[in-house]
Write a protein that holds these residues in place. Structure first.
Motif, short mmCIF file in Angstrom:
data_model
loop_
_atom_site.label_atom_id
_atom_site.label_comp_id
_atom_site.label_asym_id
_atom_site.label_seq_id
_atom_site.Cartn_x
_atom_site.Cartn_y
_atom_site.Cartn_z
N SER A 51 -44.55 11.35 -24.60
CA SER A 51 -45.39 10.30 -24.04
C SER A 51 -44.56 9.23 -23.35
CB SER A 51 -46.27 9.69 -25.15
OG SER A 51 -45.46 9.14 -26.14
N ARG A 52 -43.41 8.89 -23.95
CA ARG A 52 -42.58 7.86 -23.32
C ARG A 52 -41.93 8.35 -22.04
NH1 ARG A 52 -38.76 5.82 -27.86
NH2 ARG A 52 -37.63 4.84 -26.16
N VAL A 55 -44.45 8.21 -19.11
CA VAL A 55 -44.61 6.89 -18.52
C VAL A 55 -43.48 6.61 -17.54
CG1 VAL A 55 -44.64 4.44 -19.01
CG2 VAL A 55 -45.89 5.99 -20.48
N PHE B 77 -57.48 1.52 -23.55
CA PHE B 77 -56.43 2.28 -22.86
C PHE B 77 -55.45 1.31 -22.19
CE2 PHE B 77 -54.98 4.02 -18.76
CZ PHE B 77 -54.16 5.01 -19.24
N LYS B 80 -53.63 -0.71 -25.16
CA LYS B 80 -52.66 -0.02 -26.03
C LYS B 80 -51.61 0.70 -25.23
CE LYS B 80 -54.97 0.12 -30.33
NZ LYS B 80 -56.41 -0.06 -29.92
N SER B 81 -52.04 1.59 -24.32
CA SER B 81 -51.01 2.46 -23.74
C SER B 81 -50.34 1.83 -22.52
CB SER B 81 -51.56 3.85 -23.40
OG SER B 81 -52.90 3.81 -23.10
N ILE B 82 -50.82 0.70 -22.03
CA ILE B 82 -50.06 0.05 -20.96
C ILE B 82 -49.44 -1.24 -21.47
CG2 ILE B 82 -50.12 -0.90 -18.65
CD1 ILE B 82 -52.31 1.00 -17.96
N HIS B 84 -49.42 -2.96 -24.58
CA HIS B 84 -48.66 -3.01 -25.83
C HIS B 84 -47.40 -2.15 -25.77
CE1 HIS B 84 -52.06 -4.65 -28.59
NE2 HIS B 84 -51.74 -5.45 -27.60
N ASP B 85 -47.50 -0.99 -25.11
CA ASP B 85 -46.33 -0.10 -25.04
C ASP B 85 -45.18 -0.75 -24.30
OD1 ASP B 85 -47.40 1.87 -26.50
OD2 ASP B 85 -47.17 3.44 -24.98
N GLN B 86 -45.49 -1.47 -23.22
CA GLN B 86 -44.42 -1.99 -22.38
C GLN B 86 -44.00 -3.39 -22.78
OE1 GLN B 86 -43.01 -0.12 -19.89
NE2 GLN B 86 -44.35 1.55 -20.54
N TYR B 246 -53.60 3.48 -12.59
CA TYR B 246 -52.62 3.48 -13.69
C TYR B 246 -51.27 3.01 -13.21
CZ TYR B 246 -49.67 5.45 -17.36
OH TYR B 246 -48.75 5.63 -18.35
N LEU B 250 -49.28 -0.21 -14.35
CA LEU B 250 -48.02 0.04 -15.05
C LEU B 250 -46.87 -0.69 -14.37
CD1 LEU B 250 -46.94 1.76 -17.39
CD2 LEU B 250 -46.34 3.48 -15.71
#
Lengths: 80, 264
Positions: A51-52, A55, B77, B80-82, B84-86, B246, B250
């Motif tokens: 997953s990483r 991205v 989405f 969390k996946s944009i 919080h991840d970054q 996305y 991102l």
């Protein structure tokens, strides 16, 4: 040689810009291919990082693809 | 279409004739009306979602309805996946309103490119992507200045650990890439993706029309081919619409993250 070039120039119609864009797209095509192939390779080696890596892959694709898209925009910016 | 001859689509596709207020500075064409429609729908949708969230939270209703679940998945989405991840939880939530706005705006405007009878993306002229890119530009500079003060420009333009001989060169490259090319590529990437996609679709379907109604013999069979291509490209455009939303979000997140990062 000159005669051939002159004949080609006389019979060919259309814009040289089309050829230019085709050439510009080669670089971005190779670039995106490299980005994706290396990502696939890495995921095959270490699937838990998938997953990483994906991205990062999208970011890499976005930067590479921008070159071809800038080439698409140049005729409008610099005029014909 | 005039009889006798195939007309390939040109860039005039993106300059349709004015529909409302022609001749005034507030002239509106098809693309403008589509943008207004999308904005109205988006505001309504997000408002309804946030209402539902608030109501279920107040009534301690822990099983979400179908509509609420859709909202939770879509907004979650981005969160969390944009974000919080970054950016991590704290900074991610700080910049979440901007990121959510950018994501849903780009997605909504892109998807009109394949909706029948609208058929052109709201992002296919430079104005809207430029506004979104400027929003991202101002935000990442704000984030950097807020965290590091004027030192932000120093770390961005003159990274430490570079031999002093190369500093002028690095300065120029960083100035160009960080403060000029970032917003330009954000806006151009989105616009040109939509322009190219729209032109491809127009080409496929106008060729289909030409082959079916003006072509003779074998050309009619070619029409089936171009129609299939058009159909496949329509599906591809759905993918591109999501992907561009996305990628735009991102990249904005990554730029903010780079501005927040400490100098190494």
């Amino acid at each position: 040689m000159h005669l051939v070039a002159a004949a080609a120039a006389a019979t060919t119609t259309g814009s040289l810009g089309n050829v230019g864009y085709g050439l510009a797209a080669i670089g971005a095509g190779i670039g995106i291919g490299l980005v994706v192939s290396k990502t696939i390779e890495s995921i095959a080696r270490q699937p838990e990082l998938a997953s990483r890596l994906q991205v990062t892959m999208w970011i890499g694709i976005a930067f590479t693809e921008a070159l071809a898209l800038i080439a698409l925009a140049t005729p409008f910016i610099f005029g014909a | 279409m005039p009889a006798g001859g195939f007309e390939p689509p040109s860039i005039d596709e993106f300059y349709p004739e004015a529909v409302l207020f022609a001749g005034t500075p507030y002239e509106m064409n098809r693309i403008m009306l589509i943008r207004i429609l999308v904005i109205t729908l988006l505001v309504g949708l997000l408002w309804a979602w946030s209402n539902t969230f608030a109501k279920s939270y107040k009534n301690k209703q822990y099983v979400p309805s179908r509509f609420q679940l859709m909202g939770e998945i879509s907004v979650g989405f981005v969160r969390k996946s944009i974000a919080h991840d970054q950016l991590g939880e704290k900074d991610g939530d700080r910049f979440l309103p901007l990121l959510t706005t950018i994501f849903f705006m780009v997605l909504g405007m892109n998807i009109t490119g394949i909706i029948p009878s609208l058929n052109i993306a709201g992002t296919s002229t430079i104005g809207l992507p430029l506004v979104l890119a400027l929003g991202a530009y101002v935000t990442f500079i704000y984030a950097g200045i807020k965290k590091h003060g004027v030192k932000f420009f120093k770390t961005a333009l003159l990274p430490s650990g570079v031999p002093s001989v190369f500093l002028p060169l690095v300065f120029l490259i960083e100035l160009l890439s960080t403060f000029i090319l970032r917003p330009v590529t954000l806006a151009l990437r989105l616009t040109m993706n939509m322009v190219a996609g729209h032109l491809l679709l127009v080409l496929c379907f106008s060729a289909t029309q030409f082959f079916f109604f003006e072509g003779q013999g074998f050309l009619k069979v070619m029409g089936a081919g171009t129609f299939t291509f058009g159909f496949v490209f329509t599906l591809f455009e759905i993918l591109v619409a999501f992907l561009q939303a996305y990628v735009f979000t991102l990249l904005t997140t990554v730029y903010i993250q780079l501005a927040l990062a400490d100098d190494h």
